[in-house]
Design a protein around this motif. Structure first.
Motif: not given
Length: 443
Positions: A47-58
């Protein structure tokens, strides 16, 4: 202002939040897992990868599976751990030109399991944040997504830094290009599918890159709030009645979420007037929102204004106040007047009263309302009033005691248009609001 000049202050605020959280809860380290790819059932495709939003916050890397951000109160800089494998099948992160990297201590690992070498052996004071519970257990974490940690981080996610606000503006710029192109395509006679292609070409983003599937609906399809079809059939101009476009974009992990509705050459003047009236409600509510106002109050105002339209256009003879009280307006606008937006299109923290996780009360008349928090400066929200002619809800209304108050002939006249939704992205400021979408040129 350029994003790279705003990023250090963003990381400084994120670090302050993390330090305060660790001190309050007695933790030494927060390990934020970007996530990993998921293989489809009985297949060798992922599946297309979707990063953890808490990771994206950093970290603004959107496609970095098996990466981590490690935040310690004892270290000035957070550690960014990147998987850099010798794999000719997959694209590897290119970090050479990333100006924001100097905000991190960077570690490269060749295999996902090598993260264990960068974690303390004793994990009694270490927190795992992420969706892969099996990974956390294999690594020996005992504190996995603890509720006090998530509530604290989700609460403060509602307050956008200057960097985050600028990311939202950039996302809106991209989405607006797509909206203009898709609208032009539709006016030229394109099908829903061809409008989608026009949107993606102009925005230069595929559907796997954005936060939600684009909603592109002609005529009756606009009655489905989350319409997912993509008709390849181009309509003759004499059948072009309405076009609803709800589509966004992604910038450094932050979302835009914009909706517009257009009247076609086969539309009546009254339908065009109804679009203009909903548009005026959207703009008015965007300016009425203010710090200290409960979002539920804004929702209530939106329903009253929609009810006034239903009365003015002859759909319902009931007094607008009674229409809201009896939930007649809910039949025509069954969703909330808006939501938080940020790293997720329906961003977290919208129902939190405080950083401890206490929930802001849900209004009695709107028990399913998900956005109930009090508005504050630095919050980002959407405003999206709408009027829809949904068969399922209208049939229920026709079977109710209020059927006599409905002009069913008028309903039948407007049902072929499906519905109307107008949606803008708003930043709440102490001195007046910023309608990002309008100020960047989409009207």
């Amino acid at each position: 202002m350029e994003l790279h000049t705003l990023f250090p202050a963003h990381i400084a605020e994120m670090k302050l939040r993390a330090n305060n959280l660790c001190e309050r809860e007695g933790y030494d380290l927060i390990a934020i897992h970007a996530g990993q790819v998921k293989r489809q059932f009985l297949d060798d495709m992922e599946y297309p990868f979707k990063a953890n939003p808490h990771f994206k916050a950093w970290c603004p890397l959107g496609n970095a599976p098996h990466s981590w951000v490690l935040v310690s109160a004892q270290q000035e800089k957070p550690t960014l751990v990147i998987l850099s494998a010798e794999d000719f099948w997959q694209e590897q992160p290119n970090l050479d030109r990333e100006a924001w990297l100097n905000m991190f201590h960077v570690e490269l690992i060749a295999r996902p399991d090598q993260i264990d070498r960068l974690l303390p052996y004793d994990k009694s004071r270490v927190v795992y944040l992420g969706e892969h519970i099996e990974v956390a257990q294999a690594l020996g974490f005992t504190h996995v997504n603890p509720e006090p940690v998530l509530s604290y981080l989700n609460f403060y996610r509602g307050l956008k830094t200057e960097y985050e606000q600028q990311c939202l503006r950039r996302a809106n710029e991209i989405a607006i290009r797509g909206h203009l192109a898709a609208a032009d395509a539709w006016h030229a006679g394109a099908s829903e599918f061809d409008c989608l292609l026009a949107y993606m070409k102009a925005s230069k983003q595929g559907e796997n890159e954005v936060h939600y599937p684009h909603i592109i609906a002609q005529n009756e399809h606009a009655a489905m709030v989350h319409y997912a079809g993509r008709s390849t059939q181009a309509l003759p101009f004499n059948q072009q009645r309405s076009f609803m476009l709800d589509a966004g974009a992604n910038w450094a992990g932050y979302a835009a979420d914009i909706s517009r509705t257009y009247a076609g050459v086969a539309a009546s003047d009254e339908f065009a007037e109804l679009i203009m009236a909903v548009d005026q409600i959207a703009q008015a509510l965007a300016m009425e929102a203010r710090p200290g106002m409960a979002f539920a109050e804004l929702h209530s105002r939106g329903h009253l204004q929609i009810a006034q339209l239903l009365f003015a256009f002859g759909f319902c003879t009931m007094d607008p106040v009674d229409m809201v009280a009896k939930q007649i307006s809910h039949v025509f606008m069954p969703h909330g007047i808006g939501h938080f937006i940020g790293l997720q299109v329906h961003d977290v923290g919208a129902n939190l009263l405080d950083e401890r996780g206490l929930l802001a009360p849900t209004p009695k008349h709107y028990p399913k309302l998900k956005t109930t928090r009090e508005l504050q400066p630095r919050m980002a929200i959407t405003i999206e009033p709408g009027i829809y002619f949904i068969d399922t809800l209208l049939n229920q209304l026709q079977d109710s005691d209020y059927s006599k108050n409905i002009n069913w002939q008028r309903i039948a006249e407007f049902a072929p248009y499906g519905g109307i939704r107008i949606e803008d992205n708003i930043l709440i400021h102490r001195e007046g609001n910023e309608n990002i979408t309008r100020e960047l040129g989409l009207h």
